[in-house]
Design an enzyme around this catalytic site. Structure first.
Site, mmCIF file in Angstrom:
data_model
loop_
_atom_site.group_PDB
_atom_site.id
_atom_site.type_symbol
_atom_site.label_atom_id
_atom_site.label_comp_id
_atom_site.label_asym_id
_atom_site.label_seq_id
_atom_site.Cartn_x
_atom_site.Cartn_y
_atom_site.Cartn_z
ATOM 1 N N CYS B 240 0.847 -1.185 0.000
ATOM 2 C CA CYS B 240 0.000 0.000 0.000
ATOM 3 C C CYS B 240 0.884 1.238 0.000
ATOM 4 O O CYS B 240 1.798 1.367 0.833
ATOM 5 C CB CYS B 240 -0.908 -0.001 1.235
ATOM 6 S SG CYS B 240 -1.814 1.556 1.454
ATOM 7 N N CYS B 243 0.143 3.172 3.581
ATOM 8 C CA CYS B 243 0.450 2.609 4.891
ATOM 9 C C CYS B 243 1.484 1.504 4.828
ATOM 10 O O CYS B 243 1.901 0.969 5.852
ATOM 11 C CB CYS B 243 -0.818 2.108 5.590
ATOM 12 S SG CYS B 243 -1.418 0.529 4.947
#
Lengths: 261, 297, 240
Positions: B240, B243
Site C-alpha cells: 500500500c 500505509c
C-alpha cells in the site's frame, strides 16, 4: 466365448402413456440385451419419441415398468427409485444423443468443457486429466484437437453431433438413447456419422435404443426393430426380417415407400 | 435527527418478523437460499435493497453500524445507508471495524479480523451461483437439492482452458458446510478465506431476487478448485502506497494522465488505523506530519 | 467347437415348413411359396436346391437363415450343443446362430460406407472374438485366393465392379468356419478361374464337416459340389 444369453440390460413391461385421452404409447414390452442395438421406426406422431422419453427417465409413464440392470446395484425399477438415483444413472451409465445438438450440448462453453462436464459431474477434479480425456474423445469422434477450446456454435452440424456423442460416451455409459441422430444432416455427413456410431457401438459393446424414421439408418445400425404406429408396436423382430419380409400392412407400406436411388 | 414518521428501522414489525424467520431458516441450513417476501425500499435495486432489509430486521438500539462500499466507508452508498439507519433507527454509526456490531457491506470483508459479537450483512445482486450455467430456476433448485454441482467446475475449466489459470476473481463460488454451493456476493476471491470458520455470523440479502442465505459462525467454507489448479488469492508486487501494508487487498489508483498510478488499501479503515499507528508507505506521510500540515491550513 | 463329424444327426432339419406372402399393399394378395416342406442336411454334405425359376429356392434359403419368417413348421439347427428352431427362436438366439453356426452368402454385397474391404471380410471373425490381426490374415488369404487386387483391400468396395463385390462377399462368407453354409448362386457371373476357386472353397468346407445348402444356376458347378438335389416345386396358385 459363452453362448448362454446374459441377463437383459433393460426389461420393459407394458409401458403405456396417455396425454389426456390421447395415446402416446401403449403396452410396449421388450428386452434389450448388452451390446444390442434396438431401432424404433415409424412416422412422425407414431409414439416413438414418447416411448424414448419414457424409457430414458425423462417422462414418467402412466403405466408399466422399466427395469434396468445397473452396474453395481442389480436390477432397479426406473420409476420407483429416487429421482437422485435416476439422475445419477443418466450422468453415468446412460447417455442421450438428441436430434438437435443444441438440446444436448452447452453451446456457451468450449468443446473440451462439453466433454469434461460429465467427468466433473461424477467428481473428476484434476484439470489435466479431464482435458486429456476430452482431447482423446475428440479424436475418437474425428474432431481435431486444435478445436478443443472452440465453442460448439463454430462447428458444423455433423461436428456438433459428433461432439454430442463424445460428451455422452466419455463416462463409458452402457446404454445410449439416440433420437434421430442423423436427422437434418447432409447424406455424406450422415454416412460418416453412421460409420462412426457403428464402430463405437461395436468396439465399446454399447446397448443402444435408436429412434429413426430412416429405414436405411435402422438397417445399418440396429440388430432389431420395433415398428410403431399410433402409439403401438405393430411389428418387431430382427432388422433384416422386418425390412425384407414385413408382415404388418403398415410395415409393408413403410418399406415399399422408400425411394430407391 | 431521528425521523418520527417511520417505524423503527423503516420496516414494519410484521415484515421484520418475516425476514427474521427467513434468517433463522438460512442459519439453520448454511448456504441454502431462503425465499422471502422482499419489500420495496426507498432506493433502487442494485443499491443494496437486500442488505438493507436484513440490517433493518436485525438492528437494535444498542447496535453500532458500519457500512462498506468498495471497501471504503466514505463513498456515496455507504454514507447514504449509514445515514438512513441513523435517521430511522437512531443507531450509532462508525467507520471503525472494531467498534461495529453490524457491518453491511458491498464488495469487501474488512481486513481486521471479525469477532463473535459482530454480524456481517452482504448485499447480493445474483444469489444463484449456478445461474451462469443453468437459466432455469426449477432446475437449479433441483441441482441444489441433489447436490449436482459438477457443472460449476465447467466454468472454472473454461477459465483455465482460456487463460491458463482460474481467472474468476470475484464472486468466486464456495461450498458451505460441505453441502450447499454458494455465491459469496461480489467480494474479491481475496476475501474468500475470511468466510471460512469466521467467528462472526454472516448474512446475505438479495433484494431483487428476494433471497436470504447465511453462513453461521465457525462454518467451513471452501472455495472450489481443481487438484492441479488449487485455489489461490490475488497477490500484488506492491505494498500500500500510504500505509505500506503487504497483507491487504489493494486498489489501483490512477494519479495523472501520464500513466502514473499507485496502489492503496481498499479497506480505508484498516489503512487509516495502520497510518495512525505509525506505518508509512512509499508515498505516504506519517500521521504527525499530516496533522501538522492540515493544522497549518 | 463341438465335435460333430461322425454324429448321425442332421445339421439342419426342416419340418413341415410353410411360407406364404401376404401383400397388404396389393389388396391382401396371398402368394403361397411352399408348404409341408421337409429336408435333412447332414454335416459334410452339399444339397443343391433345384427347381424352376420362381419356385421359391431363394425364399427357402432365406427362411432357413430366418431372414424370412415362415408361417409354420420348423427349421432345426444344431447349435452350441443343442438345437435351435429358427422359426420360433428369439432374435437373440437367431443372431447367435448366425454369428457362430450359420453363414449366408448372397450374390449381393451390402456395402457399408467407409469400411475397408479387408475389414468387411475380417469382421465376422473379429465379432467372434478372434484377434483383429489374425482375422485380417485370414481375410488377406481369402482375398488373395479370390483374386482381389491388394491395392483394393484398403478401399470401401462401393466403387468396385459387380464381380469384385460378389467375391468380397464370398470371402466374408467363408471367413468363419461355419458348420452350416447357405449359398445363393455363389458362382453366378464369375469367370472360370474364380468359379473354380469358389468350388474349391465349398469342397474344403464340406471336407471340414460343413453342411452346405446352395442354389446353383450353373449345372457344372452344381455337379461339381452337390451330393444330391432337393426339388423345390412351385405351389399351385390359390385365389386370394
Amino acid at each position: 466365448m459363452t453362448m448362454t444369453p446374459p441377463a437383459p440390460l433393460l426389461r420393459v413391461e407394458g409401458l403405456t402413456h396417455y396425454y389426456g385421452s390421447r395415446l402416446g404409447c401403449g403396452d410396449v414390452s421388450f428386452d434389450l440385451y448388452p451390446g444390442e442395438v434396438l431401432g424404433i421406426v415409424g412416422e412422425s406422431g407414431s409414439g416413438k419419441s414418447t416411448l424414448l422419453s419414457c424409457l430414458s427417465a425423462r417422462q414418467e409413464p402412466g403405466g408399466g415398468r422399466v427395469l434396468y440392470q445397473s452396474r453395481h446395484d442389480g436390477e432397479i425399477d426406473l420409476y420407483s427409485v429416487s429421482e437422485p438415483r435416476r439422475r445419477l444413472l443418466m450422468r453415468t451409465e446412460w447417455g442421450i444423443v438428441h436430434q438437435n445438438p443444441r438440446d444436448g450440448l452447452r453451446m456457451t462453453v468450449s468443446a473440451g468443457a462439453n466433454i469434461g462436464e460429465r467427468l466433473m459431474a461424477v467428481g473428476a477434479r484434476h484439470y489435466g486429466e479431464i482435458r486429456d480425456q476430452a482431447i482423446d474423445w475428440l479424436g475418437r469422434v474425428e474432431i481435431s484437437d486444435d478445436r478443443t477450446d472452440d465453442l460448439p456454435r463454430t462447428f458444423s452440424g455433423g461436428m456438433q453431433q459428433r461432439l454430442q456423442i463424445a460428451r455422452n460416451l466419455v463416462t463409458q455409459p452402457r446404454l445410449v438413447f439416440m433420437d434421430e441422430p442423423t436427422g437434418g444432416l447432409d447424406v455424406s455427413v450422415q454416412a460418416r456419422l453412421l460409420d462412426l456410431l457403428r464402430g463405437l457401438v461395436s468396439s465399446l459393446g454399447l446397448s443402444v435404443i435408436i429412434v429413426t424414421h430412416d429405414l436405411a439408418v435402422a438397417r445399418l445400425l440396429a440388430h432389431r426393430l420395433m415398428v410403431m404406429k399410433e402409439g403401438r408396436v405393430v411389428e418387431s423382430g430382427l432388422t433384416d426380417q422386418v425390412l425384407d419380409d414385413p408382415h404388418h400392412p403398415y410395415t409393408q407400406l413403410l418399406v415399399s415407400s422408400v425411394l430407391q436411388v | 435527527m431521528t425521523d418520527t414518521g417511520y417505524n423503527y428501522a423503516y420496516l414494519d414489525e410484521q415484515t421484520k418478523r418475516m425476514i427474521r424467520r427467513a434468517i433463522l431458516k438460512a442459519v439453520a441450513i448454511p448456504g441454502y437460499q431462503v425465499p422471502f417476501a422482499g419489500r420495496e425500499m426507498p432506493l433502487p435495486y442494485g443499491w443494496g435493497t437486500g442488505g438493507i432489509q436484513v440490517t433493518a430486521a436485525i438492528i437494535g438500539q444498542d447496535d453500532t453500524l458500519k457500512v462498506i462500499d468498495q471497501g471504503a466507508d466514505d463513498t456515496t452508498n455507504a454514507v447514504s445507508i449509514r445515514r438512513f439507519f441513523a435517521r430511522t433507527a437512531a443507531v450509532k454509526t462508525t467507520e471503525k471495524t472494531v467498534e461495529a456490531t453490524v457491518i453491511q457491506t458491498r464488495h469487501r470483508i474488512p481486513e481486521t479480523a471479525l469477532t463473535e459479537n459482530q454480524i456481517m450483512v452482504y448485499q447480493v445482486p445474483i444469489p444463484e451461483p449456478l445461474r451462469w450455467m443453468e437459466p432455469r430456476e426449477t432446475e437449479t433448485r433441483k441441482m441444489h437439492a441433489l447436490q449436482e454441482y459438477g457443472v460449476m467446475h465447467v466454468k472454472l475449466y473454461e477459465d483455465i482452458a482460456r487463460f491458463g489459470h482460474i481467472a474468476t476473481t470475484y464472486d468466486y463460488p464456495v461450498m458451505v458446510n460441505d453441502r450447499y454451493l454458494m455465491a459469496p456476493s461480489p467480494i474479491p476471491k481475496f476475501d474468500n478465506p475470511k468466510l471460512n470458520n469466521s467467528p462472526a455470523l454472516q448474512l446475505f440479502g438479495a433484494g431483487r431476487e428476494k433471497r436470504i442465505y447465511a453462513v453461521p459462525p465457525y462454518t467451513p467454507v471452501k472455495s472450489l478448485d481443481f487438484t492441479d489448479h488449487p485455489f489461490e488469492v490475488q497477490r500484488w508486487d506492491d505494498c500500500c502506497a500510504l500505509c505500506g501494508a503487504t497483507d491487504s487487498f489493494l486498489d489501483e489508483v490512477i494519479t495523472d494522465d501520464k500513466g502514473g498510478r499507485m496502489y492503496v488499501c481498499s479497506d480505508s479503515d484498516y489503512c487509516g488505523d495502520r497510518r495512525a499507528a505509525g506505518h508509512v508507505g512509499p508515498q505516504g506521510v506519517d500521521a504527525d506530519a499530516y496533522q501538522r500540515a492540515t493544522a497549518a491550513e | 467347437m463341438t465335435s460333430q463329424t461322425n454324429a448321425p444327426l442332421p445339421a439342419v432339419a426342416v419340418r413341415n415348413l410353410e411360407k406364404t406372402f401376404v401383400l397388404h399393399t396389393q389388396g391382401g394378395a396371398r402368394l403361397p411359396v411352399f408348404a409341408g416342406l421337409t429336408l435333412d442336411v447332414f454335416p459334410g454334405e452339399c444339397v443343391a436346391l433345384h427347381g424352376p425359376s420362381g419356385a421359391g429356392k431363394s425364399t427357402l434359403l432365406r427362411s432357413l437363415y430366418a431372414n424370412y419368417k415362415p408361417g409354420s413348421g420348423q427349421v432345426l439347427v444344431r447349435h452350441d450343443g443343442g438345437t435351435v428352431d429358427m422359426v420360433s427362436a428369439t432374435p437373440h438366439q437367431i443372431l447367435a446362430v448366425r454369428r457362430h453356426t450359420m453363414g449366408y452368402v448372397s450374390q449381393f454385397l451390402r456395402v457399408i460406407p467407409r469400411v475397408s474391404t479387408l475389414d468387411i471380410v475380417a469382421e465376422p471373425l473379429i465379432t467372434l472374438g478372434t484377434a483383429p490381426e489374425e482375422a485380417r490374415d485370414r481375410a488377406r488369404a481369402l482375398l488373395t485366393r479370390l483374386r482381389i487386387a491388394e491395392r483394393l483391400w484398403s478401399l470401401a468396395p462401393a466403387t468396385f465392379s459387380g464381380g469384385e463385390q460378389q467375391r468380397v462377399n464370398i470371402a466374408r462368407g467363408f471367413s468363419v468356419p461355419y458348420p452350416v453354409l447357405l449359398l445363393d448362386e455363389p458362382t453366378a457371373s464369375l469367370d472360370a478361374a474364380n468359379r473354380a476357386t469358389v468350388l474349391e472353397l465349398i469342397t474344403e468346407a464340406k471336407q471340414r464337416g460343413a453342411a452346405v445348402i446352395g442354389i446353383f444356376h450353373d449345372a457344372d458347378a452344381r455337379a461339381a459340389v452337390a451330393d444330391r438335389l432337393f426339388d423345390v416345386l412351385p405351389v399351385p396358385s390359390q385365389a386370394a
